[in-house]
Design a protein around this motif. Sequence first.
Motif, PDB file in Angstrom:
ATOM      1  N   PRO A 122      17.546   0.886  43.930  1.00  0.00           N
ATOM      2  CA  PRO A 122      18.583   1.024  44.430  1.00  0.00           C
ATOM      3  C   PRO A 122      18.158   0.820  46.411  1.00  0.00           C
ATOM      4  O   PRO A 122      16.659   0.087  46.453  1.00  0.00           O
ATOM      5  N   GLY A 123      18.911   0.793  47.486  1.00  0.00           N
ATOM      6  CA  GLY A 123      18.470   0.063  48.812  1.00  0.00           C
ATOM      7  C   GLY A 123      18.499   0.943  49.859  1.00  0.00           C
ATOM      8  O   GLY A 123      19.921   1.637  50.156  1.00  0.00           O
ATOM      9  N   ARG A 124      17.644   1.417  50.854  1.00  0.00           N
ATOM     10  CA  ARG A 124      18.239   1.983  51.717  1.00  0.00           C
ATOM     11  C   ARG A 124      18.618   1.020  52.650  1.00  0.00           C
ATOM     12  O   ARG A 124      18.963   0.420  53.217  1.00  0.00           O
ATOM     13  N   PRO A 161      25.714   5.723  47.133  1.00  0.00           N
ATOM     14  CA  PRO A 161      25.273   6.414  48.016  1.00  0.00           C
ATOM     15  C   PRO A 161      24.405   7.462  48.503  1.00  0.00           C
ATOM     16  O   PRO A 161      23.480   7.138  49.371  1.00  0.00           O
ATOM     17  N   ALA A 162      23.955   8.457  47.995  1.00  0.00           N
ATOM     18  CA  ALA A 162      22.418   9.043  48.016  1.00  0.00           C
ATOM     19  C   ALA A 162      21.838   8.601  47.733  1.00  0.00           C
ATOM     20  O   ALA A 162      21.178   8.596  48.774  1.00  0.00           O
ATOM     21  N   LEU A 163      21.674   7.453  47.057  1.00  0.00           N
ATOM     22  CA  LEU A 163      20.011   6.645  47.255  1.00  0.00           C
ATOM     23  C   LEU A 163      19.787   5.355  47.853  1.00  0.00           C
ATOM     24  O   LEU A 163      18.405   5.392  48.099  1.00  0.00           O
ATOM     25  N   GLY A 164      21.121   5.611  48.775  1.00  0.00           N
ATOM     26  CA  GLY A 164      20.677   5.062  50.342  1.00  0.00           C
ATOM     27  C   GLY A 164      20.485   6.224  51.349  1.00  0.00           C
ATOM     28  O   GLY A 164      20.152   4.905  53.037  1.00  0.00           O
ATOM     29  N   ASP A 165      20.671   6.822  51.239  1.00  0.00           N
ATOM     30  CA  ASP A 165      20.305   7.836  52.357  1.00  0.00           C
ATOM     31  C   ASP A 165      18.679   7.838  53.223  1.00  0.00           C
ATOM     32  O   ASP A 165      18.043   8.164  52.303  1.00  0.00           O
ATOM     33  N   GLN A 166      18.746   7.383  54.469  1.00  0.00           N
ATOM     34  CA  GLN A 166      17.543   7.357  54.618  1.00  0.00           C
ATOM     35  C   GLN A 166      16.304   8.839  54.571  1.00  0.00           C
ATOM     36  O   GLN A 166      15.184   8.129  54.897  1.00  0.00           O
ATOM     37  N   ARG A 167      17.379   9.826  54.706  1.00  0.00           N
ATOM     38  CA  ARG A 167      16.302  10.819  53.783  1.00  0.00           C
ATOM     39  C   ARG A 167      15.190  10.978  53.009  1.00  0.00           C
ATOM     40  O   ARG A 167      14.483  11.521  52.970  1.00  0.00           O
ATOM     41  N   LEU A 168      16.422   9.984  52.281  1.00  0.00           N
ATOM     42  CA  LEU A 168      15.543   9.591  50.096  1.00  0.00           C
ATOM     43  C   LEU A 168      14.365   8.992  50.354  1.00  0.00           C
ATOM     44  O   LEU A 168      13.937   7.899  49.441  1.00  0.00           O
ATOM     45  N   TRP A 169      14.118   8.140  51.287  1.00  0.00           N
ATOM     46  CA  TRP A 169      12.962   7.038  52.133  1.00  0.00           C
ATOM     47  C   TRP A 169      11.735   7.031  52.904  1.00  0.00           C
ATOM     48  O   TRP A 169      12.440   7.639  53.927  1.00  0.00           O
ATOM     49  N   GLU A 179      11.927  13.112  46.587  1.00  0.00           N
ATOM     50  CA  GLU A 179      12.797  13.210  45.956  1.00  0.00           C
ATOM     51  C   GLU A 179      14.019  12.350  45.512  1.00  0.00           C
ATOM     52  O   GLU A 179      14.288  12.335  44.413  1.00  0.00           O
ATOM     53  N   GLY A 180      14.018  11.176  46.531  1.00  0.00           N
ATOM     54  CA  GLY A 180      14.014  10.266  45.862  1.00  0.00           C
ATOM     55  C   GLY A 180      13.891   9.473  43.711  1.00  0.00           C
ATOM     56  O   GLY A 180      14.762   9.382  42.712  1.00  0.00           O
ATOM     57  N   HIS A 181      12.432   9.903  44.210  1.00  0.00           N
ATOM     58  CA  HIS A 181      11.835   9.053  42.453  1.00  0.00           C
ATOM     59  C   HIS A 181      12.458  10.403  41.765  1.00  0.00           C
ATOM     60  O   HIS A 181      12.801   9.839  41.114  1.00  0.00           O
ATOM     61  N   TRP A 200      22.122  13.894  39.757  1.00  0.00           N
ATOM     62  CA  TRP A 200      21.297  12.591  40.471  1.00  0.00           C
ATOM     63  C   TRP A 200      21.847  11.756  41.194  1.00  0.00           C
ATOM     64  O   TRP A 200      21.458  11.659  42.854  1.00  0.00           O
ATOM     65  N   ARG A 201      23.621  11.826  41.428  1.00  0.00           N
ATOM     66  CA  ARG A 201      24.216  11.439  42.739  1.00  0.00           C
ATOM     67  C   ARG A 201      24.561  12.354  43.516  1.00  0.00           C
ATOM     68  O   ARG A 201      25.436  11.432  44.158  1.00  0.00           O
ATOM     69  N   ALA A 202      24.398  13.098  43.589  1.00  0.00           N
ATOM     70  CA  ALA A 202      24.939  14.422  44.642  1.00  0.00           C
ATOM     71  C   ALA A 202      24.567  14.026  46.008  1.00  0.00           C
ATOM     72  O   ALA A 202      23.184  13.743  45.757  1.00  0.00           O
ATOM     73  N   PRO A 203      25.344  13.951  46.693  1.00  0.00           N
ATOM     74  CA  PRO A 203      25.114  13.838  48.136  1.00  0.00           C
ATOM     75  C   PRO A 203      24.204  14.499  48.312  1.00  0.00           C
ATOM     76  O   PRO A 203      23.696  15.712  48.447  1.00  0.00           O
ATOM     77  N   LEU A 204      23.503  14.677  49.687  1.00  0.00           N
ATOM     78  CA  LEU A 204      22.246  15.360  50.772  1.00  0.00           C
ATOM     79  C   LEU A 204      23.213  16.477  51.164  1.00  0.00           C
ATOM     80  O   LEU A 204      24.215  15.687  51.782  1.00  0.00           O
ATOM     81  N   PRO A 205      23.164  16.967  51.926  1.00  0.00           N
ATOM     82  CA  PRO A 205      23.749  17.923  52.736  1.00  0.00           C
ATOM     83  C   PRO A 205      23.798  17.121  53.969  1.00  0.00           C
ATOM     84  O   PRO A 205      22.930  16.110  54.371  1.00  0.00           O
TER      85      PRO A 205
END
Length: 271
Positions: A122-124, A161-169, A179-181, A200-205
């Motif tokens: 993944p990438g931020r 897209p969810a794993l690019g969300d800055q909140r998972l970094w 949560e990202g791990h 695991w692909r579900a978007p964050l709120p």
Amino acid sequence: MELNATYTSLVAVGDSFTEGMSDRLPDGTYRGWADLLATRLAARTPDFRYANLAVRGKLMGQILDEQVDVAAAMKADVVTLVGGLNDTLRPKCDMGRVRGLLTEAVERLAPSCGRLVLMRSPGRQGPVMQRFRPRMEELFEHIEALAARHGALVVDLYGVPALGDQRLWDVDRLHLTGEGHRRVAEAVWQALGLDPEDDWRAPLPPAVRPGWMTRRAADARFAREHLGPWIGRRLTGRSSGDGLPAKRPDLLPYETPYGTAYGTPSEPPGA
């Protein structure tokens, strides 16, 4: 892929991503997706064994020299190999050499294990990602070709897209939070043909955008605590992993130290 296959051993090879940074536990050590995956596999398989050879900061050549033959000799049911991204982040990177090193690693590992697992990491989202995207995508295309050639699995985290969300970094902007791990562990679990626990692909709120002052303070902290030291290590030829041993160098029976079968995502540092 056989559904609900039985896996009795796991060996993880790589760098900080596989070591588990920044999924920090209360004692200051790191957990990460590989530990979480091992925890789940151990809960369903008696006498499950696990080794994690990953060390933060390692380049692909170091992974090949220091980890690959050790992992191959363990003859595990599952071996995960994630490496090369540290190379792509260097100002000068010979992608032909990186591809060759990765090819050699896969050629050594694939015949030695029951299932080799590779990843499109993944990438931020952000300007750093944009700068290095062409190198990363070149690496990922090579990973796909190697997997097809050697019968390996590829867990594709890159385009989610969810794993690019800055909140998972984490605040260092290089490593996933707990949560990202957890999501990566679920992705590998499903790729191995095991029953899904969640999406695991579900978007964050929807996010509430921080104010200007909060964003500038975060940028200043990042530059002071992470970017500056990272540049300093590059200029002096040092690595964050210099002198550090592998977190689990031997393929031994695994009992989770976290108290539950899967664990609760840790609070990321600085949250």
